[in-house]
Design a protein around this motif. Sequence first.
Motif, PDB file in Angstrom:
ATOM      1  N   THR A   1       0.841  -1.209   0.000  1.00 42.23           N
ATOM      2  CA  THR A   1       0.000   0.000   0.000  1.00 42.23           C
ATOM      3  C   THR A   1       0.872   1.254   0.000  1.00 42.23           C
ATOM      4  O   THR A   1       2.001   1.248   0.498  1.00 42.23           O
ATOM      5  CB  THR A   1      -1.003   0.077   1.168  1.00 42.23           C
ATOM      6  OG1 THR A   1      -0.334   0.446   2.365  1.00 42.23           O
ATOM      7  CG2 THR A   1      -1.758  -1.229   1.338  1.00 42.23           C
ATOM      8  N   CYS A   2       0.337   2.340  -0.536  1.00 40.47           N
ATOM      9  CA  CYS A   2       1.110   3.575  -0.696  1.00 40.47           C
ATOM     10  C   CYS A   2       1.530   4.193   0.635  1.00 40.47           C
ATOM     11  O   CYS A   2       2.693   4.546   0.830  1.00 40.47           O
ATOM     12  CB  CYS A   2       0.305   4.604  -1.489  1.00 40.47           C
ATOM     13  SG  CYS A   2      -0.140   4.093  -3.157  1.00 40.47           S
ATOM     14  N   LEU A   3       0.571   4.350   1.566  1.00 37.17           N
ATOM     15  CA  LEU A   3       0.881   5.012   2.829  1.00 37.17           C
ATOM     16  C   LEU A   3       1.928   4.257   3.630  1.00 37.17           C
ATOM     17  O   LEU A   3       2.837   4.863   4.208  1.00 37.17           O
ATOM     18  CB  LEU A   3      -0.391   5.186   3.661  1.00 37.17           C
ATOM     19  CG  LEU A   3      -1.325   6.331   3.274  1.00 37.17           C
ATOM     20  CD1 LEU A   3      -2.522   6.368   4.207  1.00 37.17           C
ATOM     21  CD2 LEU A   3      -0.592   7.673   3.316  1.00 37.17           C
ATOM     22  N   VAL A   4       1.808   2.942   3.671  1.00 41.16           N
ATOM     23  CA  VAL A   4       2.777   2.149   4.420  1.00 41.16           C
ATOM     24  C   VAL A   4       4.133   2.185   3.733  1.00 41.16           C
ATOM     25  O   VAL A   4       5.172   2.380   4.370  1.00 41.16           O
ATOM     26  CB  VAL A   4       2.280   0.699   4.585  1.00 41.16           C
ATOM     27  CG1 VAL A   4       3.398  -0.209   5.111  1.00 41.16           C
ATOM     28  CG2 VAL A   4       1.093   0.654   5.543  1.00 41.16           C
TER      29      VAL A   4
ATOM     30  N   ALA B   1       5.159  -0.366   9.803  1.00 40.57           N
ATOM     31  CA  ALA B   1       3.941  -1.188   9.840  1.00 40.57           C
ATOM     32  C   ALA B   1       4.057  -2.350   8.861  1.00 40.57           C
ATOM     33  O   ALA B   1       3.657  -3.478   9.159  1.00 40.57           O
ATOM     34  CB  ALA B   1       2.719  -0.343   9.526  1.00 40.57           C
ATOM     35  N   GLY B   2       4.619  -2.082   7.688  1.00 35.92           N
ATOM     36  CA  GLY B   2       4.810  -3.133   6.700  1.00 35.92           C
ATOM     37  C   GLY B   2       5.824  -4.162   7.165  1.00 35.92           C
ATOM     38  O   GLY B   2       5.631  -5.371   6.984  1.00 35.92           O
ATOM     39  N   LYS B   3       6.893  -3.682   7.772  1.00 41.72           N
ATOM     40  CA  LYS B   3       7.915  -4.598   8.299  1.00 41.72           C
ATOM     41  C   LYS B   3       7.323  -5.497   9.377  1.00 41.72           C
ATOM     42  O   LYS B   3       7.582  -6.704   9.415  1.00 41.72           O
ATOM     43  CB  LYS B   3       9.083  -3.796   8.869  1.00 41.72           C
ATOM     44  CG  LYS B   3      10.182  -4.653   9.458  1.00 41.72           C
ATOM     45  CD  LYS B   3      11.296  -3.803  10.055  1.00 41.72           C
ATOM     46  CE  LYS B   3      12.365  -4.675  10.701  1.00 41.72           C
ATOM     47  NZ  LYS B   3      13.435  -3.854  11.346  1.00 41.72           N
ATOM     48  N   ALA B   4       6.495  -4.911  10.243  1.00 43.38           N
ATOM     49  CA  ALA B   4       5.870  -5.696  11.307  1.00 43.38           C
ATOM     50  C   ALA B   4       4.951  -6.764  10.728  1.00 43.38           C
ATOM     51  O   ALA B   4       4.932  -7.907  11.201  1.00 43.38           O
ATOM     52  CB  ALA B   4       5.084  -4.771  12.244  1.00 43.38           C
ATOM     53  N   MET B   5       4.195  -6.406   9.698  1.00 41.80           N
ATOM     54  CA  MET B   5       3.309  -7.368   9.055  1.00 41.80           C
ATOM     55  C   MET B   5       4.106  -8.542   8.494  1.00 41.80           C
ATOM     56  O   MET B   5       3.734  -9.713   8.675  1.00 41.80           O
ATOM     57  CB  MET B   5       2.513  -6.695   7.936  1.00 41.80           C
ATOM     58  CG  MET B   5       1.602  -7.650   7.171  1.00 41.80           C
ATOM     59  SD  MET B   5       0.651  -6.845   5.855  1.00 41.80           S
ATOM     60  CE  MET B   5       1.956  -6.450   4.683  1.00 41.80           C
ATOM     61  N   VAL B   6       5.202  -8.244   7.826  1.00 44.25           N
ATOM     62  CA  VAL B   6       6.052  -9.279   7.247  1.00 44.25           C
ATOM     63  C   VAL B   6       6.598 -10.201   8.339  1.00 44.25           C
ATOM     64  O   VAL B   6       6.580 -11.437   8.211  1.00 44.25           O
ATOM     65  CB  VAL B   6       7.209  -8.641   6.452  1.00 44.25           C
ATOM     66  CG1 VAL B   6       8.283  -9.678   6.128  1.00 44.25           C
ATOM     67  CG2 VAL B   6       6.680  -8.021   5.166  1.00 44.25           C
ATOM     68  N   GLU B   7       7.068  -9.613   9.432  1.00 45.32           N
ATOM     69  CA  GLU B   7       7.655 -10.422  10.504  1.00 45.32           C
ATOM     70  C   GLU B   7       6.624 -11.320  11.172  1.00 45.32           C
ATOM     71  O   GLU B   7       6.915 -12.475  11.513  1.00 45.32           O
ATOM     72  CB  GLU B   7       8.325  -9.503  11.524  1.00 45.32           C
ATOM     73  CG  GLU B   7       9.577  -8.823  10.969  1.00 45.32           C
ATOM     74  CD  GLU B   7      10.231  -7.883  11.958  1.00 45.32           C
ATOM     75  OE1 GLU B   7       9.638  -7.638  13.046  1.00 45.32           O
ATOM     76  OE2 GLU B   7      11.321  -7.367  11.658  1.00 45.32           O
TER      77      GLU B   7
ATOM     78  N   VAL C   1      -1.859 -10.261   0.589  1.00 48.06           N
ATOM     79  CA  VAL C   1      -2.189  -9.737   1.911  1.00 48.06           C
ATOM     80  C   VAL C   1      -1.656  -8.317   2.043  1.00 48.06           C
ATOM     81  O   VAL C   1      -0.499  -8.041   1.716  1.00 48.06           O
ATOM     82  CB  VAL C   1      -1.595 -10.625   3.024  1.00 48.06           C
ATOM     83  CG1 VAL C   1      -1.878 -10.011   4.394  1.00 48.06           C
ATOM     84  CG2 VAL C   1      -2.167 -12.031   2.941  1.00 48.06           C
ATOM     85  N   GLY C   2      -2.502  -7.415   2.540  1.00 44.57           N
ATOM     86  CA  GLY C   2      -2.105  -6.028   2.716  1.00 44.57           C
ATOM     87  C   GLY C   2      -2.456  -5.500   4.093  1.00 44.57           C
ATOM     88  O   GLY C   2      -3.390  -5.998   4.731  1.00 44.57           O
ATOM     89  N   PRO C   3      -1.743  -4.478   4.567  1.00 44.79           N
ATOM     90  CA  PRO C   3      -1.964  -3.912   5.901  1.00 44.79           C
ATOM     91  C   PRO C   3      -3.028  -2.819   5.927  1.00 44.79           C
ATOM     92  O   PRO C   3      -2.942  -1.878   6.708  1.00 44.79           O
ATOM     93  CB  PRO C   3      -0.584  -3.331   6.237  1.00 44.79           C
ATOM     94  CG  PRO C   3      -0.092  -2.838   4.906  1.00 44.79           C
ATOM     95  CD  PRO C   3      -0.580  -3.843   3.903  1.00 44.79           C
ATOM     96  N   SER C   4      -4.015  -2.931   5.050  1.00 45.58           N
ATOM     97  CA  SER C   4      -5.044  -1.892   4.957  1.00 45.58           C
ATOM     98  C   SER C   4      -6.354  -2.474   4.461  1.00 45.58           C
ATOM     99  O   SER C   4      -6.434  -2.974   3.334  1.00 45.58           O
ATOM    100  CB  SER C   4      -4.583  -0.779   4.000  1.00 45.58           C
ATOM    101  OG  SER C   4      -5.660   0.059   3.662  1.00 45.58           O
ATOM    102  N   GLY C   5      -7.393  -2.389   5.307  1.00 46.91           N
ATOM    103  CA  GLY C   5      -8.713  -2.829   4.863  1.00 46.91           C
ATOM    104  C   GLY C   5      -9.226  -1.987   3.720  1.00 46.91           C
ATOM    105  O   GLY C   5      -9.955  -2.475   2.850  1.00 46.91           O
TER     106      GLY C   5
END
Length: 250
Positions: free
Chosen positions: A8-11, A18-24, A73-77
């Motif tokens: 996602t653009c914002l992340v 936030a993106g790094k945390a999602m990946v981990e 999978v993305g960090p944004s609904g």
Amino acid sequence: MKVSIFSTCLVDLMTPSAGKAMVEVLERLGCELDFPASQVCCGQPTYNSGYLEDSKLAMKNMMLAFEHSDYVVGPSGSCIAMFHEYPKIFKGDPDWELKAVALKEKSYEFTQFIVRVLGITDVGARLEGTATYHRSCHMTRLLGEKETPYLLLEQVRGLQLEPLKNSDNCCGFGGTFSVKMPDISSQMVDEKCESVVETGADILISADMGCLLNIGGRLSRKGVPVKIMHIAEVLNHTGETAAAKGGIPS
């Protein structure tokens, strides 16, 4: 399980933590991840502004970028909800409708994927603190996901979750809405900030960075010391306090 990350653009541009945390978190849960380098914006900002044909260029690019992915999978609904709009947008298009349907069917918001696909509600997270959770409009109303963030947060050890009054109310961001209707947007975010303060929480959690940046920015300007955290950052904590690891300062 093979999973493609949609950043996602914002992340990607503003809150990579936030993106790094999602990946981990996903790696810890046993997922095999990749990151298609050709991905760009999902097209939502221009689409919501009425530029349909221009938006289709970005949408087509995204369908091709994730064409061979098993799961996305993305960090944004909000952004995942945009993927779910593609079949309506390309309905009747002989070249793109099936690709749009395929992308929709394999795309999930981060918490939704953990609970609905992996069947997990306890990821082993621990975070000491009092928090409240903001439900984003697009994730709740367009994606139709209301439960998974709460199911996961309830299992975070040490976290006291306080209910947020008028949790269904918009924070006033709404993407381009906050730019086009700044006076109304300011009143909406002020109301949201008042609700956050009333909870007594020291952490505000959400699954959409647009909302968090909007509310967090307003809280900061008001001098309210509430930390904002994407839910992926919360779920990636395994013992440290919020001040010791991660978290995006307000």
